[in-house]
Design an enzyme around this catalytic site. Structure first.
Site, PDB file in Angstrom:
ATOM      1  N   PRO A   2      57.759  -3.900  74.965  1.00  0.00           N
ATOM      2  CA  PRO A   2      58.121  -3.988  76.373  1.00  0.00           C
ATOM      3  C   PRO A   2      58.961  -5.164  76.779  1.00  0.00           C
ATOM      4  O   PRO A   2      58.485  -6.288  76.826  1.00  0.00           O
ATOM      5  CB  PRO A   2      56.765  -4.176  77.036  1.00  0.00           C
ATOM      6  CG  PRO A   2      55.904  -4.792  75.975  1.00  0.00           C
ATOM      7  CD  PRO A   2      56.598  -4.686  74.694  1.00  0.00           C
ATOM      8  N   GLU A   3      60.188  -4.939  77.089  1.00  0.00           N
ATOM      9  CA  GLU A   3      60.962  -5.897  77.870  1.00  0.00           C
ATOM     10  C   GLU A   3      61.120  -5.252  79.245  1.00  0.00           C
ATOM     11  O   GLU A   3      60.613  -4.161  79.479  1.00  0.00           O
ATOM     12  CB  GLU A   3      62.315  -6.172  77.204  1.00  0.00           C
ATOM     13  CG  GLU A   3      62.162  -6.691  75.770  1.00  0.00           C
ATOM     14  CD  GLU A   3      63.472  -7.059  75.102  1.00  0.00           C
ATOM     15  OE1 GLU A   3      64.368  -7.517  75.820  1.00  0.00           O
ATOM     16  OE2 GLU A   3      63.595  -6.887  73.890  1.00  0.00           O
ATOM     17  N   LYS A  58      58.185  -8.458  83.299  1.00  0.00           N
ATOM     18  CA  LYS A  58      57.568  -7.506  82.370  1.00  0.00           C
ATOM     19  C   LYS A  58      56.160  -7.109  82.822  1.00  0.00           C
ATOM     20  O   LYS A  58      55.393  -6.550  82.035  1.00  0.00           O
ATOM     21  CB  LYS A  58      57.512  -8.113  80.964  1.00  0.00           C
ATOM     22  CG  LYS A  58      58.879  -8.559  80.437  1.00  0.00           C
ATOM     23  CD  LYS A  58      58.775  -9.317  79.134  1.00  0.00           C
ATOM     24  CE  LYS A  58      60.111  -9.957  78.774  1.00  0.00           C
ATOM     25  NZ  LYS A  58      60.006 -10.833  77.591  1.00  0.00           N
ATOM     26  N   HIS A 106      42.504   2.454  69.315  1.00  0.00           N
ATOM     27  CA  HIS A 106      42.933   1.396  70.240  1.00  0.00           C
ATOM     28  C   HIS A 106      43.165   1.854  71.676  1.00  0.00           C
ATOM     29  O   HIS A 106      43.973   1.281  72.385  1.00  0.00           O
ATOM     30  CB  HIS A 106      44.186   0.692  69.714  1.00  0.00           C
ATOM     31  CG  HIS A 106      44.070   0.232  68.301  1.00  0.00           C
ATOM     32  ND1 HIS A 106      43.128  -0.688  67.889  1.00  0.00           N
ATOM     33  CD2 HIS A 106      44.752   0.587  67.195  1.00  0.00           C
ATOM     34  CE1 HIS A 106      43.249  -0.883  66.590  1.00  0.00           C
ATOM     35  NE2 HIS A 106      44.223  -0.125  66.138  1.00  0.00           N
ATOM     36  N   ARG A 124      47.562  -4.390  69.020  1.00  0.00           N
ATOM     37  CA  ARG A 124      47.506  -5.838  68.779  1.00  0.00           C
ATOM     38  C   ARG A 124      46.763  -6.605  69.862  1.00  0.00           C
ATOM     39  O   ARG A 124      46.463  -7.777  69.704  1.00  0.00           O
ATOM     40  CB  ARG A 124      48.927  -6.387  68.617  1.00  0.00           C
ATOM     41  CG  ARG A 124      49.568  -5.872  67.351  1.00  0.00           C
ATOM     42  CD  ARG A 124      51.017  -6.279  67.234  1.00  0.00           C
ATOM     43  NE  ARG A 124      51.162  -7.677  66.893  1.00  0.00           N
ATOM     44  CZ  ARG A 124      52.352  -8.283  66.745  1.00  0.00           C
ATOM     45  NH1 ARG A 124      53.465  -7.594  66.937  1.00  0.00           N
ATOM     46  NH2 ARG A 124      52.412  -9.533  66.421  1.00  0.00           N
ATOM     47  N   LYS A 166      70.355 -30.089  78.788  1.00  0.00           N
ATOM     48  CA  LYS A 166      69.437 -29.362  77.917  1.00  0.00           C
ATOM     49  C   LYS A 166      70.078 -29.167  76.537  1.00  0.00           C
ATOM     50  O   LYS A 166      71.272 -28.908  76.428  1.00  0.00           O
ATOM     51  CB  LYS A 166      69.098 -27.996  78.525  1.00  0.00           C
ATOM     52  CG  LYS A 166      68.460 -28.066  79.897  1.00  0.00           C
ATOM     53  CD  LYS A 166      67.013 -28.449  79.810  1.00  0.00           C
ATOM     54  CE  LYS A 166      66.157 -27.991  80.982  1.00  0.00           C
ATOM     55  NZ  LYS A 166      66.719 -28.087  82.295  1.00  0.00           N
ATOM     56  N   ARG A 277      61.785 -16.223  66.023  1.00  0.00           N
ATOM     57  CA  ARG A 277      62.238 -14.878  66.390  1.00  0.00           C
ATOM     58  C   ARG A 277      63.528 -14.544  65.666  1.00  0.00           C
ATOM     59  O   ARG A 277      64.438 -15.383  65.597  1.00  0.00           O
ATOM     60  CB  ARG A 277      62.537 -14.808  67.896  1.00  0.00           C
ATOM     61  CG  ARG A 277      61.372 -15.136  68.767  1.00  0.00           C
ATOM     62  CD  ARG A 277      60.545 -13.926  68.993  1.00  0.00           C
ATOM     63  NE  ARG A 277      59.351 -14.301  69.710  1.00  0.00           N
ATOM     64  CZ  ARG A 277      58.438 -13.435  70.065  1.00  0.00           C
ATOM     65  NH1 ARG A 277      58.582 -12.177  69.793  1.00  0.00           N
ATOM     66  NH2 ARG A 277      57.376 -13.838  70.707  1.00  0.00           N
TER      67      ARG A 277
END
Length: 287
Positions: A2-3, A58, A106, A124, A166, A277
């Site tokens: 899910p994004e 999200k 699940h 998960r 930054k 990632r």
DNA sequence: AAGAGGCCCTGATAGC
DNA sequence: TGCTATCAGGGCCTCT
């Protein structure tokens, strides 16, 4: 899954199914999600009507008839399934488990309405459900999150001033929900490819034009992904078991070693890790 | 304050 | 066939 686009696809289909319907019964089979489901969760939801199904970033937000809210976050592997009532004794009927689109394991939470049942599945268990008691607390709950890409506050001035001084790379910031909320690992790579910006470029070295392209393309990629029904990699499906289509539009994600899809570019897509990632990019056209 | 790293958890896949 | 290691779309926490 899910994004933002996948959550929005779920919101849209869920909205049509449960809006203005009363929760009849809630069963929690496993309380141990990302946050422990409290003991009064079921009784709190029962007999409340769902007045609206909203989304921020999200997060799914179920508006309840007593002016409280139920937040749902799908984590990495959460999915929502709808099964329909067949005959009487719906609340105790378990025959729906034979539904071909419903996973066998699940299924942690079941929310039953008069004619259908919402089932939350999450192998998960990185997802969660949370009750928020009023509007102030809802606002507070989201206060640390940056604007969505669609928000007019996500603009050139905001981005350039945020990036001043930054030193992290731009890929990290697109994933940083405090800076901008809703983008995840797939769309971050796709947005940077479309913007011709190297994911490892330090944000204080980005040009104003780069920032403008990133803003524009964040909106563009997310909008197209929503139109296409989200991305189905591994097993994402919407609540009716239908797959999204945006994965066919991937230009870089999971294309390591394949040739760049930009016209006339001779590049080969690279995969590198940053902040734990995978990040995909073309090292020729993304400068 | 900013940035790096680790952790929560199960399942799919790759390599031996 | 069966072991082990690695990786997966997120978010939060701690440490320096």
């Amino acid at each position: 899954m899910p994004e933002l686009p996948e959550v929005e696809v779920v919101r849209q289909s869920l909205d049509k199914k449960i809006i203005q319907k009363e929760v009849k019964k809630v069963i929690v089979r496993n309380r141990n999600l990302r946050f422990k489901i409290p003991l009064n969760f079921s009784s709190f939801l029962e007999k409340k009507k769902i007045t609206k199904v909203d989304r921020f970033s999200k997060y799914l937000i179920l508006y309840l008839s007593n002016n409280s809210y139920c937040l749902i976050h799908l984590g990495m592997s959460g999915t929502i399934h709808i099964v329909y009532k067949s005959k009487k004794n719906f609340l105790t009927n378990t025959s729906f488990y034979n539904s071909p689109t419903l996973p066998k394991k699940h299924n942690h939470i079941e929310i039953s309405f008069e004619n259908l049942r919402l089932i939350y599945n999450d192998p998960r268990r990185f997802g969660f459900f949370q009750i928020i008691n009023n509007q102030d607390l809802l606002k507070k709950r989201f206060s640390h999150l940056g604007p969505e890409p669609f928000d007019e506050n996500f603009n050139k001035e905001y981005v350039t001033s945020y990036f001043e001084g930054k030193k992290k790379n731009i890929k990290n910031y697109l994933l940083d929900q405090n800076f901008v909320s809703g983008i995840g690992n797939i769309y971050a790579s796709e947005i940077l490819f479309l913007s011709k910006v190297n994911p490892f470029k330090r944000v204080d070295l980005l040009s104003i034009l780069d920032c403008k392209k990133i803003i524009k393309n964040s909106r563009k990629i997310l909008n197209i992904a929503i139109e296409k029904g989200g991305s189905s990699i591994r097993d994402f499906k919407n609540i009716s078991g239908k797959k999204g289509n945006f994965q066919k539009n991937f230009k870089v994600y999971e294309r390591e070693g394949l040739s760049c899809r930009r016209l006339k570019c001779q590049g080969i897509i690279q995969k590198k890790i940053t902040s734990n990632r995978s990040t995909f990019f073309c090292n020729i056209c993304q400068k």
